[in-house]
Design an enzyme around this catalytic site. Structure first.
Site, mmCIF file in Angstrom:
data_model
loop_
_atom_site.group_PDB
_atom_site.id
_atom_site.type_symbol
_atom_site.label_atom_id
_atom_site.label_comp_id
_atom_site.label_asym_id
_atom_site.label_seq_id
_atom_site.Cartn_x
_atom_site.Cartn_y
_atom_site.Cartn_z
ATOM 1 N N ALA A 83 -2.536 8.952 22.681
ATOM 2 C CA ALA A 83 -1.300 7.970 23.139
ATOM 3 C C ALA A 83 -1.584 6.736 23.016
ATOM 4 O O ALA A 83 -1.134 5.429 23.319
ATOM 5 C CB ALA A 83 -1.571 7.749 25.258
ATOM 6 N N LEU A 84 -1.795 6.665 21.401
ATOM 7 C CA LEU A 84 -2.290 5.028 20.802
ATOM 8 C C LEU A 84 -1.098 4.222 21.277
ATOM 9 O O LEU A 84 -0.118 4.508 20.594
ATOM 10 C CB LEU A 84 -2.157 5.274 19.328
ATOM 11 C CG LEU A 84 -3.350 6.254 19.245
ATOM 12 C CD1 LEU A 84 -3.951 6.379 17.421
ATOM 13 C CD2 LEU A 84 -4.690 6.026 19.400
ATOM 14 N N HIS A 88 -5.033 -0.040 21.294
ATOM 15 C CA HIS A 88 -6.167 1.212 20.225
ATOM 16 C C HIS A 88 -5.353 0.370 18.553
ATOM 17 O O HIS A 88 -6.631 0.577 17.699
ATOM 18 C CB HIS A 88 -5.174 2.623 20.036
ATOM 19 C CG HIS A 88 -5.211 2.973 21.213
ATOM 20 N ND1 HIS A 88 -4.855 2.617 22.157
ATOM 21 C CD2 HIS A 88 -6.762 3.667 21.946
ATOM 22 C CE1 HIS A 88 -5.033 3.732 23.844
ATOM 23 N NE2 HIS A 88 -6.217 4.267 23.287
ATOM 24 N N VAL A 231 -6.360 -6.934 25.234
ATOM 25 C CA VAL A 231 -4.599 -6.725 23.662
ATOM 26 C C VAL A 231 -3.985 -6.584 25.232
ATOM 27 O O VAL A 231 -3.893 -5.422 26.208
ATOM 28 C CB VAL A 231 -4.344 -5.479 23.299
ATOM 29 C CG1 VAL A 231 -2.614 -6.043 22.392
ATOM 30 C CG2 VAL A 231 -5.301 -6.104 22.236
ATOM 31 N N SER A 240 -2.327 -0.434 27.830
ATOM 32 C CA SER A 240 -2.364 1.141 28.669
ATOM 33 C C SER A 240 -1.714 2.060 28.211
ATOM 34 O O SER A 240 -0.759 1.896 28.617
ATOM 35 C CB SER A 240 -3.328 1.031 30.370
ATOM 36 O OG SER A 240 -3.202 2.138 30.285
ATOM 37 N N SER A 241 -2.924 3.300 27.998
ATOM 38 C CA SER A 241 -1.383 4.701 27.812
ATOM 39 C C SER A 241 -1.138 5.090 29.128
ATOM 40 O O SER A 241 0.060 5.314 29.283
ATOM 41 C CB SER A 241 -2.581 5.592 27.402
ATOM 42 O OG SER A 241 -3.113 5.224 26.389
ATOM 43 N N ARG A 242 -1.133 4.525 30.135
ATOM 44 C CA ARG A 242 -0.352 4.573 31.445
ATOM 45 C C ARG A 242 0.624 4.055 32.005
ATOM 46 O O ARG A 242 1.092 4.646 33.213
ATOM 47 C CB ARG A 242 -1.676 5.065 32.777
ATOM 48 C CG ARG A 242 -3.302 5.347 32.630
ATOM 49 C CD ARG A 242 -3.643 5.473 33.823
ATOM 50 N NE ARG A 242 -5.025 5.932 33.397
ATOM 51 C CZ ARG A 242 -5.146 7.953 33.949
ATOM 52 N NH1 ARG A 242 -4.093 8.141 34.995
ATOM 53 N NH2 ARG A 242 -6.645 8.378 33.491
#
Length: 386
Positions: A83-84, A88, A231, A240-242
């Site tokens: 889930a970049l 990332h 970041v 965040s991926s969340r």
């Protein structure tokens, strides 16, 4: 004679014929209109196109990973659960800079089941491998190692695991028992499989980064661990991926995490600036009283504040400034449900005492908004005067 195919040189016998008889609006022979021979069209040979980054090789097995190792140069690794996002990508660009043109950048994508306490959380975690490959390639990765669970844990979950020790039982470890044991176990395995010279991790997961550094030091892993600054979105929310699970109202509430951290940072900076003035100003309560007698109340108040400035108020003032923001968010709709706010020593994640006047610290926060749990942190330096 012609200069280019189909474009006669002005003044030659064929200048008014040969494929260029469609003159320019000014009637000048030999000036082709768009679409005639000699004028490249968009997308035809002769027109440069934007070049896409080279595709990152997709590696699925340890054997494929081993065969891809560079013959020379630095191998830099970025470990992810997929889930970049831009956070990332920042890590990958840092890895690319460290590896240089002769080195290799490997991004690992593996959703580690050992890090999830509940099966529902594991199932809910986003899997976006095709998009991840594109993000990794655009940021400069040479390969993406995306193994299956069976490839990483052949024969089932490992019987021997890395223990995170006391540091792993605090903050995130207390909220998610066993999480850091599972994280360190898979990081150790991936370090053995990828054999990097340097591995990059984000400062956003500050406790994770501290534990990995401790493991590498305690167990003599031959690798450098590099941290990269968090970041953030333009409004301050840590990437965040969340975040994708937040609706508009929840996202607005979630901004309280970064606002609380920034308020604490600003409070510490203001207090330390005031204390620095106290070190260079011969201010006394007697001088303040004298100024008051002269009717200079504002100057008196400022002078007294400088005279009474004490650095020992730092830790408690930092916590209080952050809690003020978080308490307001707890009353919002939807509310922010605070898990913890902690000012900790980055070496072992123990609480910073209230009499701390110098040294490094991390202010960490975790909270739930709706069904989504978020974490954030900010590094602080006590005793700084700039």
């Amino acid at each position: 004679m012609t200069d280019t195919t189909g474009t006669p040189r002005p003044g030659t016998p064929d200048a008014s014929r040969s494929g260029t008889s469609d003159a320019s609006p000014a009637g000048t022979p030999g000036t082709p209109r768009p679409g005639t021979p000699g004028t490249p069209r968009p997308g035809t040979p002769g027109t440069p196109r934007p070049t896409a980054p080279p595709a990152a090789a997709l590696l699925r097995t340890a054997a494929e990973l081993g065969a891809s190792a560079p013959l020379k140069g630095t191998r830099a690794v970025v470990m992810t659960m997929g889930a970049l996002h831009e956070g990332h990508a920042t890590l990958i660009r840092a890895a690319r800079a460290a590896a240089g043109p002769d080195g290799q950048v490997v991004v690992t994508v593996f959703v580690n089941p050992l890090q999830f306490g509940e099966a529902a959380d594991l199932d809910r975690y986003p899997r976006t491998l095709d998009a991840d490959l594109a993000v990794a390639a655009a940021a400069g990765a040479d390969a993406v190692f995306a193994p299956s669970v069976d490839e990483v844990y052949p024969g089932g979950e490992p019987q021997v695991r890395i223990s995170a020790g006391p540091m792993g039982e605090r903050l995130e470890g207390a909220s998610r028992p066993g999480h850091f044991d599972g994280m360190l176990t898979v990081v150790a395995k991936l370090l053995h499989l990828t054999r990097p010279d340097v591995a990059f991790f984000g400062q956003k997961d500050a406790q994770q980064l501290a534990l990995i550094r401790r493991m590498v030091r305690d167990l003599n892993f031959p690798v450098e661990i590099a941290g990269v600054e968090t970041v953030r979105e333009p409004d301050g929310l840590a990437l965040s991926s969340r975040n994708r699970f937040l609706d508009a109202e929840e996202r607005h509430t979630a901004l309280a995490l970064s606002k609380a951290l920034f308020a604490a940072r600003d409070r510490l900076a203001a207090q330390q600036a005031l204390h620095a003035r106290a070190q260079t100003t011969s201010a006394t309560t007697g001088r303040a009283a004298a100024l008051t007698a002269l009717g200079e109340a504002r100057a008196a108040a400022d002078t007294q504040a400088v005279a009474l400035a004490r650095p020992v108020d730092g830790p408690s003032a930092v916590r209080a400034a952050a809690l003020l923001i978080l308490d307001d968010a707890a009353a919002a709709q939807p509310p922010l449900v605070l898990d913890y706010l902690a000012l900790v020593d980055p070496a072992d994640f123990t609480e910073v005492p209230d009499d701390r006047t110098t040294g490094e610290a991390i202010l960490a926060v975790a909270a739930r908004v709706g069904k989504t749990r978020l974490i954030d942190n900010i590094p602080l330096t006590f005793g700084a005067t700039t």
